[in-house]
Write a protein that holds these residues in place. Structure first.
Motif, PDB file in Angstrom:
ATOM      1  N   SER A 163      -9.758   2.501 -11.958  1.00  0.00           N
ATOM      2  CA  SER A 163     -10.100   2.795 -10.559  1.00  0.00           C
ATOM      3  C   SER A 163     -11.587   2.567 -10.310  1.00  0.00           C
ATOM      4  O   SER A 163     -11.984   2.031  -9.270  1.00  0.00           O
ATOM      5  CB  SER A 163      -9.705   4.231 -10.213  1.00  0.00           C
ATOM      6  OG  SER A 163      -8.308   4.406 -10.351  1.00  0.00           O
ATOM      7  N   LEU A 167     -13.299  -0.183  -7.776  1.00  0.00           N
ATOM      8  CA  LEU A 167     -14.316   0.188  -6.793  1.00  0.00           C
ATOM      9  C   LEU A 167     -15.583  -0.643  -7.000  1.00  0.00           C
ATOM     10  O   LEU A 167     -16.149  -1.188  -6.037  1.00  0.00           O
ATOM     11  CB  LEU A 167     -14.642   1.680  -6.904  1.00  0.00           C
ATOM     12  CG  LEU A 167     -15.889   2.168  -6.161  1.00  0.00           C
ATOM     13  CD1 LEU A 167     -15.763   1.939  -4.654  1.00  0.00           C
ATOM     14  CD2 LEU A 167     -16.164   3.644  -6.459  1.00  0.00           C
ATOM     15  N   TYR A 192      -5.906   3.211  -9.638  1.00  0.00           N
ATOM     16  CA  TYR A 192      -5.281   4.237  -8.780  1.00  0.00           C
ATOM     17  C   TYR A 192      -3.852   4.592  -9.185  1.00  0.00           C
ATOM     18  O   TYR A 192      -3.112   5.194  -8.402  1.00  0.00           O
ATOM     19  CB  TYR A 192      -5.369   3.842  -7.299  1.00  0.00           C
ATOM     20  CG  TYR A 192      -6.797   3.517  -6.914  1.00  0.00           C
ATOM     21  CD1 TYR A 192      -7.784   4.509  -6.952  1.00  0.00           C
ATOM     22  CD2 TYR A 192      -7.177   2.224  -6.566  1.00  0.00           C
ATOM     23  CE1 TYR A 192      -9.109   4.210  -6.644  1.00  0.00           C
ATOM     24  CE2 TYR A 192      -8.506   1.920  -6.266  1.00  0.00           C
ATOM     25  CZ  TYR A 192      -9.459   2.919  -6.303  1.00  0.00           C
ATOM     26  OH  TYR A 192     -10.768   2.628  -6.016  1.00  0.00           O
ATOM     27  N   ASP A 195      -2.768   8.232  -8.701  1.00  0.00           N
ATOM     28  CA  ASP A 195      -2.268   8.742  -7.406  1.00  0.00           C
ATOM     29  C   ASP A 195      -0.774   9.052  -7.468  1.00  0.00           C
ATOM     30  O   ASP A 195      -0.274   9.853  -6.671  1.00  0.00           O
ATOM     31  CB  ASP A 195      -2.479   7.702  -6.298  1.00  0.00           C
ATOM     32  CG  ASP A 195      -3.955   7.454  -5.987  1.00  0.00           C
ATOM     33  OD1 ASP A 195      -4.806   8.205  -6.514  1.00  0.00           O
ATOM     34  OD2 ASP A 195      -4.249   6.519  -5.230  1.00  0.00           O
ATOM     35  N   LEU A 237     -15.763   3.296  -0.330  1.00  0.00           N
ATOM     36  CA  LEU A 237     -14.508   4.024  -0.586  1.00  0.00           C
ATOM     37  C   LEU A 237     -13.816   4.409   0.714  1.00  0.00           C
ATOM     38  O   LEU A 237     -12.600   4.306   0.836  1.00  0.00           O
ATOM     39  CB  LEU A 237     -14.787   5.308  -1.380  1.00  0.00           C
ATOM     40  CG  LEU A 237     -14.691   5.283  -2.900  1.00  0.00           C
ATOM     41  CD1 LEU A 237     -15.038   6.653  -3.449  1.00  0.00           C
ATOM     42  CD2 LEU A 237     -13.307   4.847  -3.378  1.00  0.00           C
ATOM     43  N   TYR A 240     -11.285   2.006   2.424  1.00  0.00           N
ATOM     44  CA  TYR A 240      -9.923   1.691   1.955  1.00  0.00           C
ATOM     45  C   TYR A 240      -9.235   2.825   1.203  1.00  0.00           C
ATOM     46  O   TYR A 240      -8.093   2.679   0.777  1.00  0.00           O
ATOM     47  CB  TYR A 240      -9.952   0.421   1.086  1.00  0.00           C
ATOM     48  CG  TYR A 240     -10.528   0.575  -0.300  1.00  0.00           C
ATOM     49  CD1 TYR A 240      -9.706   0.481  -1.438  1.00  0.00           C
ATOM     50  CD2 TYR A 240     -11.882   0.804  -0.501  1.00  0.00           C
ATOM     51  CE1 TYR A 240     -10.228   0.609  -2.718  1.00  0.00           C
ATOM     52  CE2 TYR A 240     -12.411   0.923  -1.769  1.00  0.00           C
ATOM     53  CZ  TYR A 240     -11.587   0.828  -2.875  1.00  0.00           C
ATOM     54  OH  TYR A 240     -12.111   0.959  -4.130  1.00  0.00           O
ATOM     55  N   ARG A 241      -9.912   3.971   1.056  1.00  0.00           N
ATOM     56  CA  ARG A 241      -9.309   5.078   0.317  1.00  0.00           C
ATOM     57  C   ARG A 241      -9.270   6.344   1.173  1.00  0.00           C
ATOM     58  O   ARG A 241      -9.266   7.457   0.657  1.00  0.00           O
ATOM     59  CB  ARG A 241     -10.104   5.345  -0.968  1.00  0.00           C
ATOM     60  CG  ARG A 241     -10.007   4.253  -2.011  1.00  0.00           C
ATOM     61  CD  ARG A 241      -8.668   4.237  -2.722  1.00  0.00           C
ATOM     62  NE  ARG A 241      -8.457   5.440  -3.492  1.00  0.00           N
ATOM     63  CZ  ARG A 241      -7.272   5.818  -3.954  1.00  0.00           C
ATOM     64  NH1 ARG A 241      -6.194   5.088  -3.722  1.00  0.00           N
ATOM     65  NH2 ARG A 241      -7.150   6.930  -4.647  1.00  0.00           N
ATOM     66  N   ARG A 242      -9.235   6.181   2.470  1.00  0.00           N
ATOM     67  CA  ARG A 242      -9.186   7.351   3.350  1.00  0.00           C
ATOM     68  C   ARG A 242      -7.744   7.816   3.490  1.00  0.00           C
ATOM     69  O   ARG A 242      -6.846   7.032   3.763  1.00  0.00           O
ATOM     70  CB  ARG A 242      -9.778   7.020   4.721  1.00  0.00           C
ATOM     71  CG  ARG A 242      -9.960   8.254   5.601  1.00  0.00           C
ATOM     72  CD  ARG A 242     -10.698   7.926   6.885  1.00  0.00           C
ATOM     73  NE  ARG A 242     -12.119   7.711   6.684  1.00  0.00           N
ATOM     74  CZ  ARG A 242     -13.010   8.688   6.492  1.00  0.00           C
ATOM     75  NH1 ARG A 242     -12.616   9.951   6.452  1.00  0.00           N
ATOM     76  NH2 ARG A 242     -14.282   8.415   6.337  1.00  0.00           N
ATOM     77  N   VAL A 247     -11.623  11.117   1.830  1.00  0.00           N
ATOM     78  CA  VAL A 247     -11.825   9.888   1.064  1.00  0.00           C
ATOM     79  C   VAL A 247     -11.543  10.213  -0.408  1.00  0.00           C
ATOM     80  O   VAL A 247     -12.204  11.057  -0.998  1.00  0.00           O
ATOM     81  CB  VAL A 247     -13.265   9.368   1.245  1.00  0.00           C
ATOM     82  CG1 VAL A 247     -13.477   8.106   0.431  1.00  0.00           C
ATOM     83  CG2 VAL A 247     -13.553   9.115   2.723  1.00  0.00           C
ATOM     84  N   PHE A 249     -10.844   9.834  -4.496  1.00  0.00           N
ATOM     85  CA  PHE A 249     -11.095   9.176  -5.781  1.00  0.00           C
ATOM     86  C   PHE A 249     -10.880  10.207  -6.882  1.00  0.00           C
ATOM     87  O   PHE A 249     -11.627  11.168  -6.985  1.00  0.00           O
ATOM     88  CB  PHE A 249     -12.514   8.604  -5.863  1.00  0.00           C
ATOM     89  CG  PHE A 249     -12.743   7.725  -7.071  1.00  0.00           C
ATOM     90  CD1 PHE A 249     -12.530   6.355  -7.008  1.00  0.00           C
ATOM     91  CD2 PHE A 249     -13.159   8.280  -8.277  1.00  0.00           C
ATOM     92  CE1 PHE A 249     -12.730   5.538  -8.118  1.00  0.00           C
ATOM     93  CE2 PHE A 249     -13.360   7.475  -9.397  1.00  0.00           C
ATOM     94  CZ  PHE A 249     -13.143   6.108  -9.320  1.00  0.00           C
TER      95      PHE A 249
END
Length: 271
Positions: A163, A167, A192, A195, A237, A240-242, A247, A249
């Motif tokens: 991950s 990033l 990821y 997740d 971040l 695209y990771r909201r 956010v 990670f």
């Protein structure tokens, strides 16, 4: 479901919340998480917790657990040995606040307060989590009895090397994993993949994946310099990771038993 290629590549403890991390080869888990992880706290005089979010210079202070307490060191300061207030006959208690949680902690004394005040340039005190205290983890994500010390909310934070690599491929200036302050780093996954995990086993210890870790401005502090370096990696971040919880990670974990885990241990995905 075993992924034999998944292993622990790094373990870390943070004896004092928001001070320097210590890399370890193995870590012992008790009821609150890793022993010596976030069991001490720097607070404002009235008891509110202090972190690198507002005081980035905290990143430069190291706290090494010692048999009788902690040794504090920082650039330009003489080392200071702090005795564990739990071992004092009459440690004074102090009410402290971490986010929405209030608890009684044990004051570490005036010498610690003076040293930290000089180092950070503003009045503060040091406290230790009391073994008499029980800080329940948020019941929306945990079971009754799950507890933690002075961590933001959960006993463990897990991240993966893949991950971070993904990033960094989007950043002009790559960052190290220290920006995210995980306890456990796993290698051998896809980016990821964490997740999708619900329960995992590391060594002999089973962990529940409680919730994704929502990230804040603290990720913009360079741990090597104790300064904020701009809006990244948080800005990138957030593109695209909201998610619903912010956010994202990394993942917050809760342990189902006590035990020991080691760097190099296999990580088994149970569900």
């Amino acid at each position: 479901m075993t992924h034999s290629s998944l292993t622990v590549s790094h373990l870390a403890i943070h004896p004092v919340k928001s001070l320097k991390k210590i890399s370890v080869d193995q870590a012992v888990i008790d009821r609150m998480g890793f022993i010596n992880d976030r069991r001490w706290l720097v607070v404002e005089p009235e008891g509110k917790f202090m972190t690198q979010r507002h005081y980035p210079k905290m990143a430069l202070i190291s706290a090494i657990p010692d048999e009788g307490g902690l040794i504090l060191s920082a650039p330009g300061m003489s080392d200071l040995m702090i005795k564990d207030p739990e071992q004092a006959s009459a440690a004074s208690q102090k009410r402290v606040v971490v986010w929405k949680d209030e608890m009684q902690a044990l004051d570490a004394g005036d010498a610690a307060s003076q040293w930290l005040t000089e180092c950070l340039g503003l009045p503060c005190r040091m406290v230790k989590f009391s073994s008499q205290e029980h800080r329940q983890v948020d019941l929306r994500f945990a079971n009754e009895g799950d507890c933690t010390g002075f961590a933001d909310g959960f006993p463990f934070l897990l991240t993966t090397e893949a991950s971070l690599q993904e990033l960094n491929s989007r950043l002009d200036t790559p960052v190290t994993m220290d920006r995210f302050r995980p306890n456990i780093v796993v290698q051998g996954t896809d980016a990821y993949a964490e997740d999708r995990w619900k329960r995992i086993k590391i060594g002999e210890v089973v962990f529940r994946v409680a919730k994704p870790c929502s990230r804040c401005v603290m990720t913009t502090v360079d741990p090597a310099t104790g300064t904020k370096t701009g809006k990244d990696p948080l800005l990138t971040l957030s593109g695209y990771r909201r998610a619903e919880m912010g956010v994202i990670f990394g993942q917050n974990l809760i342990h189902e038993s006590e035990g020991v885990i080691r760097s190099g241990d296999t990580v088994e995905i149970i569900e």
